[in-house]
Design a protein around this motif. Structure first.
Motif, PDB file in Angstrom:
ATOM      1  N   LEU B  16       0.834  -1.204   0.000  1.00 49.99           N
ATOM      2  CA  LEU B  16       0.000   0.000   0.000  1.00 49.99           C
ATOM      3  C   LEU B  16       0.865   1.249   0.000  1.00 49.99           C
ATOM      4  CD1 LEU B  16      -2.932   1.022   0.170  1.00 49.99           C
ATOM      5  CD2 LEU B  16      -2.691   1.023   2.661  1.00 49.99           C
ATOM      6  N   MET B  17       1.896   1.230   0.824  1.00 49.53           N
ATOM      7  CA  MET B  17       2.783   2.398   0.914  1.00 49.53           C
ATOM      8  C   MET B  17       3.560   2.621  -0.369  1.00 49.53           C
ATOM      9  SD  MET B  17       4.283   2.518   4.782  1.00 49.53           S
ATOM     10  CE  MET B  17       4.544   0.777   4.990  1.00 49.53           C
ATOM     11  N   ALA B  18       3.706   1.555  -1.157  1.00 50.82           N
ATOM     12  CA  ALA B  18       4.428   1.697  -2.421  1.00 50.82           C
ATOM     13  C   ALA B  18       3.697   2.653  -3.363  1.00 50.82           C
ATOM     14  CB  ALA B  18       4.597   0.328  -3.082  1.00 50.82           C
ATOM     15  N   SER B  19       2.413   2.831  -3.153  1.00 48.50           N
ATOM     16  CA  SER B  19       1.630   3.727  -4.007  1.00 48.50           C
ATOM     17  C   SER B  19       1.504   5.127  -3.419  1.00 48.50           C
ATOM     18  CB  SER B  19       0.218   3.152  -4.224  1.00 48.50           C
ATOM     19  OG  SER B  19       0.287   1.868  -4.807  1.00 48.50           O
ATOM     20  N   LEU B  20       2.229   5.360  -2.355  1.00 48.78           N
ATOM     21  CA  LEU B  20       2.139   6.644  -1.666  1.00 48.78           C
ATOM     22  C   LEU B  20       2.947   7.694  -2.428  1.00 48.78           C
ATOM     23  CD1 LEU B  20       0.770   7.402   1.022  1.00 48.78           C
ATOM     24  CD2 LEU B  20       2.992   7.096   2.122  1.00 48.78           C
ATOM     25  N   PRO B  21       2.343   8.917  -2.646  1.00 44.65           N
ATOM     26  CA  PRO B  21       3.087   9.975  -3.332  1.00 44.65           C
ATOM     27  C   PRO B  21       4.344  10.354  -2.557  1.00 44.65           C
ATOM     28  CG  PRO B  21       0.755  10.524  -3.165  1.00 44.65           C
ATOM     29  CD  PRO B  21       0.964   9.304  -2.347  1.00 44.65           C
ATOM     30  N   GLU B  22       5.336  10.798  -3.302  1.00 44.55           N
ATOM     31  CA  GLU B  22       6.626  11.209  -2.731  1.00 44.55           C
ATOM     32  C   GLU B  22       6.444  12.202  -1.588  1.00 44.55           C
ATOM     33  OE1 GLU B  22      10.791  11.093  -2.617  1.00 44.55           O
ATOM     34  OE2 GLU B  22       9.372   9.923  -3.821  1.00 44.55           O
ATOM     35  N   GLY B  23       7.116  11.946  -0.472  1.00 44.84           N
ATOM     36  CA  GLY B  23       7.138  12.905   0.623  1.00 44.84           C
ATOM     37  C   GLY B  23       5.997  12.785   1.607  1.00 44.84           C
ATOM     38  N   MET B  24       4.973  11.992   1.277  1.00 39.43           N
ATOM     39  CA  MET B  24       3.857  11.860   2.196  1.00 39.43           C
ATOM     40  C   MET B  24       4.046  10.635   3.084  1.00 39.43           C
ATOM     41  SD  MET B  24       0.575  13.320   0.325  1.00 39.43           S
ATOM     42  CE  MET B  24       0.147  13.934   1.948  1.00 39.43           C
ATOM     43  N   ALA B  25       3.255  10.595   4.167  1.00 35.35           N
ATOM     44  CA  ALA B  25       3.337   9.481   5.112  1.00 35.35           C
ATOM     45  C   ALA B  25       1.935   8.957   5.407  1.00 35.35           C
ATOM     46  CB  ALA B  25       4.023   9.915   6.392  1.00 35.35           C
ATOM     47  N   ARG B  66       6.490   5.753   5.908  1.00 33.93           N
ATOM     48  CA  ARG B  66       6.704   5.639   4.476  1.00 33.93           C
ATOM     49  C   ARG B  66       7.935   4.773   4.216  1.00 33.93           C
ATOM     50  NH1 ARG B  66      10.782   9.207   3.021  1.00 33.93           N
ATOM     51  NH2 ARG B  66      11.258  10.759   4.616  1.00 33.93           N
ATOM     52  N   LEU B  67       8.019   4.235   3.004  1.00 37.52           N
ATOM     53  CA  LEU B  67       9.134   3.354   2.668  1.00 37.52           C
ATOM     54  C   LEU B  67      10.443   4.140   2.648  1.00 37.52           C
ATOM     55  CD1 LEU B  67       7.503   1.313  -0.247  1.00 37.52           C
ATOM     56  CD2 LEU B  67       7.763   0.627   2.132  1.00 37.52           C
ATOM     57  N   THR B  68      11.520   3.483   3.059  1.00 42.67           N
ATOM     58  CA  THR B  68      12.822   4.153   3.039  1.00 42.67           C
ATOM     59  C   THR B  68      13.462   4.097   1.664  1.00 42.67           C
ATOM     60  OG1 THR B  68      13.877   2.100   3.705  1.00 42.67           O
ATOM     61  CG2 THR B  68      13.341   3.663   5.450  1.00 42.67           C
ATOM     62  N   LYS B  69      13.093   3.065   0.892  1.00 40.94           N
ATOM     63  CA  LYS B  69      13.715   2.866  -0.412  1.00 40.94           C
ATOM     64  C   LYS B  69      12.653   2.710  -1.489  1.00 40.94           C
ATOM     65  CE  LYS B  69      15.968  -0.703   1.212  1.00 40.94           C
ATOM     66  NZ  LYS B  69      16.867  -1.858   1.357  1.00 40.94           N
ATOM     67  N   SER B  70      13.103   2.659  -2.716  1.00 41.25           N
ATOM     68  CA  SER B  70      12.191   2.384  -3.817  1.00 41.25           C
ATOM     69  C   SER B  70      11.660   0.956  -3.702  1.00 41.25           C
ATOM     70  CB  SER B  70      12.951   2.552  -5.134  1.00 41.25           C
ATOM     71  OG  SER B  70      12.364   1.759  -6.143  1.00 41.25           O
ATOM     72  N   PRO B  71      10.397   0.753  -4.093  1.00 41.04           N
ATOM     73  CA  PRO B  71       9.831  -0.601  -4.046  1.00 41.04           C
ATOM     74  C   PRO B  71      10.667  -1.617  -4.824  1.00 41.04           C
ATOM     75  CG  PRO B  71       8.118   1.001  -4.463  1.00 41.04           C
ATOM     76  CD  PRO B  71       9.411   1.750  -4.517  1.00 41.04           C
ATOM     77  N   ASP B  72      11.454  -1.150  -5.773  1.00 42.19           N
ATOM     78  CA  ASP B  72      12.313  -2.062  -6.518  1.00 42.19           C
ATOM     79  C   ASP B  72      13.397  -2.668  -5.646  1.00 42.19           C
ATOM     80  OD1 ASP B  72      11.230  -1.585  -9.195  1.00 42.19           O
ATOM     81  OD2 ASP B  72      11.973   0.444  -8.866  1.00 42.19           O
ATOM     82  N   GLU B  73      13.759  -1.937  -4.617  1.00 39.54           N
ATOM     83  CA  GLU B  73      14.909  -2.348  -3.808  1.00 39.54           C
ATOM     84  C   GLU B  73      14.515  -3.100  -2.542  1.00 39.54           C
ATOM     85  OE1 GLU B  73      18.127   0.905  -3.879  1.00 39.54           O
ATOM     86  OE2 GLU B  73      16.229   1.987  -4.080  1.00 39.54           O
ATOM     87  N   GLN B 149     -12.929  -2.327  -7.420  1.00 33.95           N
ATOM     88  CA  GLN B 149     -12.118  -2.246  -6.204  1.00 33.95           C
ATOM     89  C   GLN B 149     -10.989  -1.237  -6.372  1.00 33.95           C
ATOM     90  OE1 GLN B 149     -13.870  -5.027  -6.568  1.00 33.95           O
ATOM     91  NE2 GLN B 149     -14.687  -4.629  -4.531  1.00 33.95           N
ATOM     92  N   LEU B 150     -10.364  -1.297  -7.532  1.00 30.83           N
ATOM     93  CA  LEU B 150      -9.239  -0.408  -7.790  1.00 30.83           C
ATOM     94  C   LEU B 150      -9.682   1.051  -7.719  1.00 30.83           C
ATOM     95  CD1 LEU B 150      -6.426  -1.381  -8.218  1.00 30.83           C
ATOM     96  CD2 LEU B 150      -6.715  -1.171 -10.687  1.00 30.83           C
ATOM     97  N   GLU B 151     -10.855   1.316  -8.273  1.00 31.06           N
ATOM     98  CA  GLU B 151     -11.369   2.691  -8.252  1.00 31.06           C
ATOM     99  C   GLU B 151     -11.709   3.134  -6.835  1.00 31.06           C
ATOM    100  OE1 GLU B 151     -14.571   2.375 -10.973  1.00 31.06           O
ATOM    101  OE2 GLU B 151     -13.274   2.435 -12.758  1.00 31.06           O
ATOM    102  N   LYS B 152     -12.275   2.230  -6.074  1.00 33.34           N
ATOM    103  CA  LYS B 152     -12.558   2.545  -4.673  1.00 33.34           C
ATOM    104  C   LYS B 152     -11.282   2.886  -3.928  1.00 33.34           C
ATOM    105  CE  LYS B 152     -16.644  -0.196  -3.422  1.00 33.34           C
ATOM    106  NZ  LYS B 152     -17.093  -1.252  -2.478  1.00 33.34           N
ATOM    107  N   ALA B 153     -10.242   2.107  -4.209  1.00 33.72           N
ATOM    108  CA  ALA B 153      -8.970   2.317  -3.524  1.00 33.72           C
ATOM    109  C   ALA B 153      -8.403   3.694  -3.840  1.00 33.72           C
ATOM    110  CB  ALA B 153      -7.975   1.222  -3.917  1.00 33.72           C
ATOM    111  N   VAL B 154      -8.462   4.066  -5.116  1.00 36.01           N
ATOM    112  CA  VAL B 154      -7.972   5.385  -5.521  1.00 36.01           C
ATOM    113  C   VAL B 154      -8.747   6.473  -4.788  1.00 36.01           C
ATOM    114  CG1 VAL B 154      -7.829   6.996  -7.441  1.00 36.01           C
ATOM    115  CG2 VAL B 154      -7.167   4.601  -7.776  1.00 36.01           C
ATOM    116  N   GLU B 155     -10.055   6.299  -4.722  1.00 35.09           N
ATOM    117  CA  GLU B 155     -10.912   7.253  -4.034  1.00 35.09           C
ATOM    118  C   GLU B 155     -10.510   7.383  -2.562  1.00 35.09           C
ATOM    119  OE1 GLU B 155     -13.475  10.181  -4.061  1.00 35.09           O
ATOM    120  OE2 GLU B 155     -12.933   8.962  -5.823  1.00 35.09           O
ATOM    121  N   TRP B 156     -10.303   6.230  -1.937  1.00 35.33           N
ATOM    122  CA  TRP B 156      -9.920   6.213  -0.510  1.00 35.33           C
ATOM    123  C   TRP B 156      -8.619   6.967  -0.300  1.00 35.33           C
ATOM    124  CZ3 TRP B 156      -5.712   4.447   2.237  1.00 35.33           C
ATOM    125  CH2 TRP B 156      -5.861   4.331   3.614  1.00 35.33           C
TER     126      TRP B 156
END
Lengths: 162, 162
Positions: B16-25, B66-73, B149-156
């Motif tokens: 879930l946190m992987a979809s978090l915008p940069e700088g937010m928590a 928030r994640l410390t690194k990129s989800p790739d890592e 579900q995906l749309e609901k998630a975006v809304e949330w």
DNA sequence: GGCAGGTTACTCGGATAGCGATTGTCCGAGTTGATCTGG
DNA sequence: CCAGATCAACTCGGACAATCGCTATCCGAGTAACCTGCC
């Protein structure tokens, strides 16, 4: 995540029984003596092996346990499953279907991707274990045990089986 | 052998946190709400992720994780180790050195063959887990989650971050 | 001398406690943002 | 209108119970061999 301690005992015990002459049996008491383990608890482990058809038991004097099959046909996985159970390490509780964003009646075509990844890794583990037979374990023991120990073991076997 | 239940929560939370915008928590409270999980216990899980440097925390209003690194890592193995510990599943207690047949001062050149076999299988498991990144998990979720579900998630997400 | 019955010793099997780790919960510590006040 | 201090709300972090599964143990059930006495 930790494997049952009994697994170690079970594998060593089975490895010992692999060297047992045809038709003879080894009582739990003797196995416990050989490895210096608490007899009562080892008995419980042996019982689990018995339930899982890895060993057969025979009561009374001259009784004990012996392998049901050739050591070639018994894998480490068989023993691990017998002692530790066959359930999946990773239990998927379908978290994705919970919470405000997911409706209960949603149709998901596939199991959760997280669960699939975890299960795949688990399968790799199982696969490795199934490739090692009790015979392999036995041979490793023969090759790698210091000579004095090996001779002592043979001596112990002679005394015990007489 | 069972993996900690917290592992499942942790992976979903990280995804879930992987979809978090940069700088937010994202505070633990909100994550618990999203998955309908007990907040207090999830907080404990998040704390373990924090100790293992997988996420960073920030206190006070606007704070959260928030994640410390990129989800790739970040791999599944990293998360499993963070929650479940890094100890070996199979613990070798050197049974072979005990009992009447083995002397305590015997020199064994190699670890017990049984332990080696178990550890090799364990390594295969770890290896598989290390190959799956959080990004992979995220992508699987995007592709396989039903559209409503995906749309609901975006809304949330929009509501939560405002 | 051989056979049958009883006895004894041996072994497994299930029922039963103890303990440690995971699970679950709460409240205090710390931080940030907003608000209020005075210049 | 702006700057600084105060305040209040929010969030994490560590300390503290409860529950469950693993660890450990004991005693009864069943079996085979042996011994004894009779035929």
């Amino acid at each position: 995540m930790r494997l049952n301690e009994g697994v170690e005992w079970a594998v060593h015990s089975c490895s010992l029984m692999a060297s047992l002459p045809e038709g003879m049996a080894l009582p739990a008491r003797k196995i416990a003596e050989y490895f210096d383990l608490p007899e009562a608890y080892l008995a419980k482990i042996m019982q689990q092996l018995s339930v899982s058809q890895i060993v057969t038991s025979r009561r009374g004097p001259g009784g004990g346990y012996r392998l049901t099959k050739s050591p070639d046909e018994i894998s480490l996985l068989d023993i691990v499953v017998a002692i530790d159970g066959n359930e999946q390490c990773f239990q998927c509780t379908e978290i994705r279907r919970r919470g405000p964003t997911a409706s209960t009646d949603a149709i998901y075509n596939l199991p959760c991707g997280i669960a699939r990844s975890m299960w795949k890794a688990e399968q790799a583990w199982r696969n490795e274990l199934s490739k090692v037979s009790l015979r392999d374990i036995q041979m490793m023991g023969f090759r790698e045990t210091p000579k004095p120990q090996l001779e002592k073991a043979v001596e112990w076997f002679k005394e015990t089986l007489s």
